[in-house]
Design a protein around this motif. Sequence first.
Motif, PDB file in Angstrom:
ATOM      1  N   ALA A 345       5.630 -10.916   1.872  1.00 39.15           N
ATOM      2  CA  ALA A 345       4.850  -9.784   2.375  1.00 39.15           C
ATOM      3  C   ALA A 345       4.616  -8.753   1.274  1.00 39.15           C
ATOM      4  O   ALA A 345       3.509  -8.215   1.126  1.00 39.15           O
ATOM      5  CB  ALA A 345       5.573  -9.144   3.557  1.00 39.15           C
ATOM      6  N   HIS A 346       5.654  -8.470   0.496  1.00 42.43           N
ATOM      7  CA  HIS A 346       5.518  -7.496  -0.593  1.00 42.43           C
ATOM      8  C   HIS A 346       4.542  -8.001  -1.647  1.00 42.43           C
ATOM      9  O   HIS A 346       3.750  -7.225  -2.204  1.00 42.43           O
ATOM     10  CB  HIS A 346       6.887  -7.227  -1.218  1.00 42.43           C
ATOM     11  CG  HIS A 346       6.845  -6.291  -2.378  1.00 42.43           C
ATOM     12  ND1 HIS A 346       6.722  -6.724  -3.678  1.00 42.43           N
ATOM     13  CD2 HIS A 346       6.893  -4.944  -2.434  1.00 42.43           C
ATOM     14  CE1 HIS A 346       6.710  -5.684  -4.491  1.00 42.43           C
ATOM     15  NE2 HIS A 346       6.803  -4.584  -3.771  1.00 42.43           N
ATOM     16  N   GLY A 347       4.567  -9.304  -1.922  1.00 42.30           N
ATOM     17  CA  GLY A 347       3.632  -9.852  -2.900  1.00 42.30           C
ATOM     18  C   GLY A 347       2.188  -9.645  -2.489  1.00 42.30           C
ATOM     19  O   GLY A 347       1.341  -9.289  -3.311  1.00 42.30           O
ATOM     20  N   VAL A 348       1.896  -9.843  -1.199  1.00 44.18           N
ATOM     21  CA  VAL A 348       0.528  -9.661  -0.702  1.00 44.18           C
ATOM     22  C   VAL A 348       0.138  -8.186  -0.701  1.00 44.18           C
ATOM     23  O   VAL A 348      -0.914  -7.795  -1.233  1.00 44.18           O
ATOM     24  CB  VAL A 348       0.397 -10.264   0.711  1.00 44.18           C
ATOM     25  CG1 VAL A 348      -0.946  -9.885   1.342  1.00 44.18           C
ATOM     26  CG2 VAL A 348       0.546 -11.784   0.660  1.00 44.18           C
ATOM     27  N   SER A 349       0.986  -7.341  -0.105  1.00 45.10           N
ATOM     28  CA  SER A 349       0.636  -5.921   0.063  1.00 45.10           C
ATOM     29  C   SER A 349       0.563  -5.183  -1.263  1.00 45.10           C
ATOM     30  O   SER A 349      -0.406  -4.456  -1.529  1.00 45.10           O
ATOM     31  CB  SER A 349       1.667  -5.244   0.977  1.00 45.10           C
ATOM     32  OG  SER A 349       1.698  -5.857   2.244  1.00 45.10           O
ATOM     33  N   THR A 350       1.571  -5.358  -2.102  1.00 47.20           N
ATOM     34  CA  THR A 350       1.589  -4.615  -3.361  1.00 47.20           C
ATOM     35  C   THR A 350       0.565  -5.169  -4.343  1.00 47.20           C
ATOM     36  O   THR A 350      -0.052  -4.406  -5.098  1.00 47.20           O
ATOM     37  CB  THR A 350       2.997  -4.638  -3.967  1.00 47.20           C
ATOM     38  OG1 THR A 350       3.938  -4.183  -2.991  1.00 47.20           O
ATOM     39  CG2 THR A 350       3.082  -3.742  -5.184  1.00 47.20           C
ATOM     40  N   GLY A 351       0.346  -6.479  -4.324  1.00 50.18           N
ATOM     41  CA  GLY A 351      -0.734  -7.033  -5.137  1.00 50.18           C
ATOM     42  C   GLY A 351      -2.074  -6.434  -4.742  1.00 50.18           C
ATOM     43  O   GLY A 351      -2.898  -6.093  -5.600  1.00 50.18           O
ATOM     44  N   ALA A 352      -2.284  -6.273  -3.428  1.00 54.11           N
ATOM     45  CA  ALA A 352      -3.531  -5.666  -2.947  1.00 54.11           C
ATOM     46  C   ALA A 352      -3.634  -4.203  -3.347  1.00 54.11           C
ATOM     47  O   ALA A 352      -4.721  -3.721  -3.714  1.00 54.11           O
ATOM     48  CB  ALA A 352      -3.623  -5.807  -1.427  1.00 54.11           C
ATOM     49  N   LEU A 353      -2.523  -3.479  -3.278  1.00 54.45           N
ATOM     50  CA  LEU A 353      -2.543  -2.062  -3.680  1.00 54.45           C
ATOM     51  C   LEU A 353      -2.928  -1.905  -5.143  1.00 54.45           C
ATOM     52  O   LEU A 353      -3.713  -1.014  -5.503  1.00 54.45           O
ATOM     53  CB  LEU A 353      -1.177  -1.422  -3.418  1.00 54.45           C
ATOM     54  CG  LEU A 353      -0.831  -1.119  -1.964  1.00 54.45           C
ATOM     55  CD1 LEU A 353       0.622  -0.664  -1.844  1.00 54.45           C
ATOM     56  CD2 LEU A 353      -1.754  -0.046  -1.390  1.00 54.45           C
ATOM     57  N   PHE A 354      -2.396  -2.767  -6.001  1.00 57.40           N
ATOM     58  CA  PHE A 354      -2.762  -2.683  -7.413  1.00 57.40           C
ATOM     59  C   PHE A 354      -4.229  -3.053  -7.631  1.00 57.40           C
ATOM     60  O   PHE A 354      -4.890  -2.501  -8.518  1.00 57.40           O
ATOM     61  CB  PHE A 354      -1.853  -3.568  -8.257  1.00 57.40           C
ATOM     62  CG  PHE A 354      -0.531  -2.927  -8.587  1.00 57.40           C
ATOM     63  CD1 PHE A 354      -0.471  -1.776  -9.348  1.00 57.40           C
ATOM     64  CD2 PHE A 354       0.657  -3.462  -8.123  1.00 57.40           C
ATOM     65  CE1 PHE A 354       0.737  -1.169  -9.650  1.00 57.40           C
ATOM     66  CE2 PHE A 354       1.870  -2.879  -8.416  1.00 57.40           C
ATOM     67  CZ  PHE A 354       1.916  -1.729  -9.177  1.00 57.40           C
ATOM     68  N   CYS A 355      -4.746  -3.982  -6.834  1.00 63.13           N
ATOM     69  CA  CYS A 355      -6.186  -4.290  -6.914  1.00 63.13           C
ATOM     70  C   CYS A 355      -7.023  -3.078  -6.524  1.00 63.13           C
ATOM     71  O   CYS A 355      -8.023  -2.752  -7.184  1.00 63.13           O
ATOM     72  CB  CYS A 355      -6.520  -5.467  -6.012  1.00 63.13           C
ATOM     73  SG  CYS A 355      -5.938  -7.069  -6.594  1.00 63.13           S
ATOM     74  N   LEU A 356      -6.634  -2.384  -5.450  1.00 62.11           N
ATOM     75  CA  LEU A 356      -7.370  -1.190  -5.008  1.00 62.11           C
ATOM     76  C   LEU A 356      -7.356  -0.102  -6.078  1.00 62.11           C
ATOM     77  O   LEU A 356      -8.391   0.500  -6.391  1.00 62.11           O
ATOM     78  CB  LEU A 356      -6.749  -0.656  -3.718  1.00 62.11           C
ATOM     79  CG  LEU A 356      -6.962  -1.505  -2.452  1.00 62.11           C
ATOM     80  CD1 LEU A 356      -6.008  -1.057  -1.351  1.00 62.11           C
ATOM     81  CD2 LEU A 356      -8.400  -1.408  -1.974  1.00 62.11           C
ATOM     82  N   VAL A 357      -6.172   0.143  -6.641  1.00 63.81           N
ATOM     83  CA  VAL A 357      -6.072   1.166  -7.691  1.00 63.81           C
ATOM     84  C   VAL A 357      -6.905   0.758  -8.902  1.00 63.81           C
ATOM     85  O   VAL A 357      -7.591   1.586  -9.516  1.00 63.81           O
ATOM     86  CB  VAL A 357      -4.598   1.389  -8.085  1.00 63.81           C
ATOM     87  CG1 VAL A 357      -4.496   2.324  -9.281  1.00 63.81           C
ATOM     88  CG2 VAL A 357      -3.806   1.944  -6.910  1.00 63.81           C
ATOM     89  N   GLY A 358      -6.875  -0.530  -9.241  1.00 64.01           N
ATOM     90  CA  GLY A 358      -7.659  -1.010 -10.381  1.00 64.01           C
ATOM     91  C   GLY A 358      -9.153  -0.837 -10.166  1.00 64.01           C
ATOM     92  O   GLY A 358      -9.885  -0.493 -11.104  1.00 64.01           O
ATOM     93  N   MET A 359      -9.631  -1.051  -8.945  1.00 64.63           N
ATOM     94  CA  MET A 359     -11.054  -0.877  -8.651  1.00 64.63           C
ATOM     95  C   MET A 359     -11.483   0.576  -8.797  1.00 64.63           C
ATOM     96  O   MET A 359     -12.552   0.872  -9.338  1.00 64.63           O
ATOM     97  CB  MET A 359     -11.361  -1.370  -7.236  1.00 64.63           C
ATOM     98  CG  MET A 359     -11.255  -2.871  -7.079  1.00 64.63           C
ATOM     99  SD  MET A 359     -11.380  -3.393  -5.357  1.00 64.63           S
ATOM    100  CE  MET A 359     -10.981  -5.140  -5.506  1.00 64.63           C
TER     101      MET A 359
END
Length: 547
Positions: A345-359
């Motif tokens: 779960a952490h891999g999915v959520s935190t990976g997504a958060l870093f994608c959002l910040v990167g965008m």
Amino acid sequence: MPGLLTLAITSPIIGAIVLMLIPNRDGSKDGLIRNLALAISLVTFGVTLLLWAGFDPALTTSASPFQFVERAQWIAAFKIEYYVGIDGISLMLLVLTGFLTPIALLSGWESIEKKVKEFSIFMLLLEASMIGVFCALDIFLFYIFWDFVLIPMYFLIGIWGYDQRIYAAVKFILYTMAGSVLMLVAIIALSWMHQTQTGDYSFDLLKLYELQISPDCQYWLFLAFTIAFIIKVPLFPFHTWLPDAHVQAPTPGSVILAGVMLKMGGYGLIRLAFPLFPEAAWLFAPLLGALSVIAIVFGALVAMVQPDMKKLVAYSSVSHMGFVVLGICAFNMQGVQGASYQMLAHGVSTGALFCLVGMLSDRRHTRLISEFGGLKSLMPRFTATALIITLSSIGLPGMNGFIGEFLIMLGAFKWDPRFVVIAALGVILSAVYMLWMFQRVFYGKVTNDHNKGLLDLSIREWAILGPLAAAAIGMGVAPNLFLKPMEPAVQLIVDRVQSRKPIEDVRAEAVLPRSVRPKPRIPGVPAPSPKPQVPSPVALRVSEEAR
């Protein structure tokens, strides 16, 4: 299907070799290289899905705990083998690795402009080595993959990172190499012990499980392995390399670092440290549990005051991974299964958060929260997706983050309720800092003129965030899809560690109330003078019946 695990490991390596052969000095073939790297990562993901489809949890038994086993002699003199296999725990982490790697490559599609060929090669080599860590059953092979992970990540941070990238890359390599050296010494010691007891060297994990190791020796070997693993998690106070690495790494590096690499530490505790040295594990579990709850609260408090979105997400990782270690320390069915699920779960959520910040960083070239505000009116689709990911990160019921944290706290409560009381504060604080960041970035008026021209999600960005949001919801709605494959493997490991629980503790739990149970004692430290205890009438009656 035979050979699937080898295919999962070698397909990214073969892809990296193919990319090496493509001449691209002037950057004219960057598009071809990006597409090839993405295609290779998707093929690898497809192989992990085939492994999942062919995996049968009912075949996981104490006599045959692993499936898709492949074995070949490597260094015959020391009985070192190419020996790989998976159970439900490692299967899910393989699928996570295959899922996040193409997403990470897509996240750097526009932001990675220089040395695209080298970047793609390092990403594929990183994927291969992480897959190798999760399926190696020869612990020397495990160490080779474990250490090789450091090389591509070092270059990803050092070449494609931000202003302080060299400092962050060197700090990352020094911390993790220090732990790796300790683990290597312990691995050599285990093989030598096997040679003294049986006459042959061996690095076979299943054979090493059966070694008879004295308690004093277990304590040192457990510490050597555990320090290596908690540095990787990372657990307080070994966490200081992580925020620097995340802030300076490019977005693809942060996605893989948070999404997969940190899970190597939790996996190592479950697969190696606790089952190899169960007596030592029971002694040090309270200390690790205390460090876990410190990490949970400390990470949340520090995240709350961060002005940089990426650093906030980095410290949230410290907090959330503290839950993983807490569940492992409880070492009962709920705790370990919750920890295994929380890693996914952490891999999915935190990976997504870093994608959002990167965008957002790609659009504005800043990650400061104060630079944003009112994005909801400008980027409604981006905002809706960000809300889903934010809610999954804080563990809203019905989302992926809730299942893991609930199981961890249930298992930890059965072990020691005091840890859960403190850890619950971290759950509250995570909602505070994540929702506060969301409010400041997306709500209010657009006060910064630089934000007025921001574009909503592109097709490529939909391809990144869509699967991540779907996974966050799907894991929360249908958790058994992921829990069922892991259950037999978790049960076998828990039974092994529970069966080696110190007999004094077992008797105390059966007869005495918590207040008069004997406390574990570190060898070499004199025991404190016993204080007279008056057992309760219930304890006297139970003792009388036991006689």
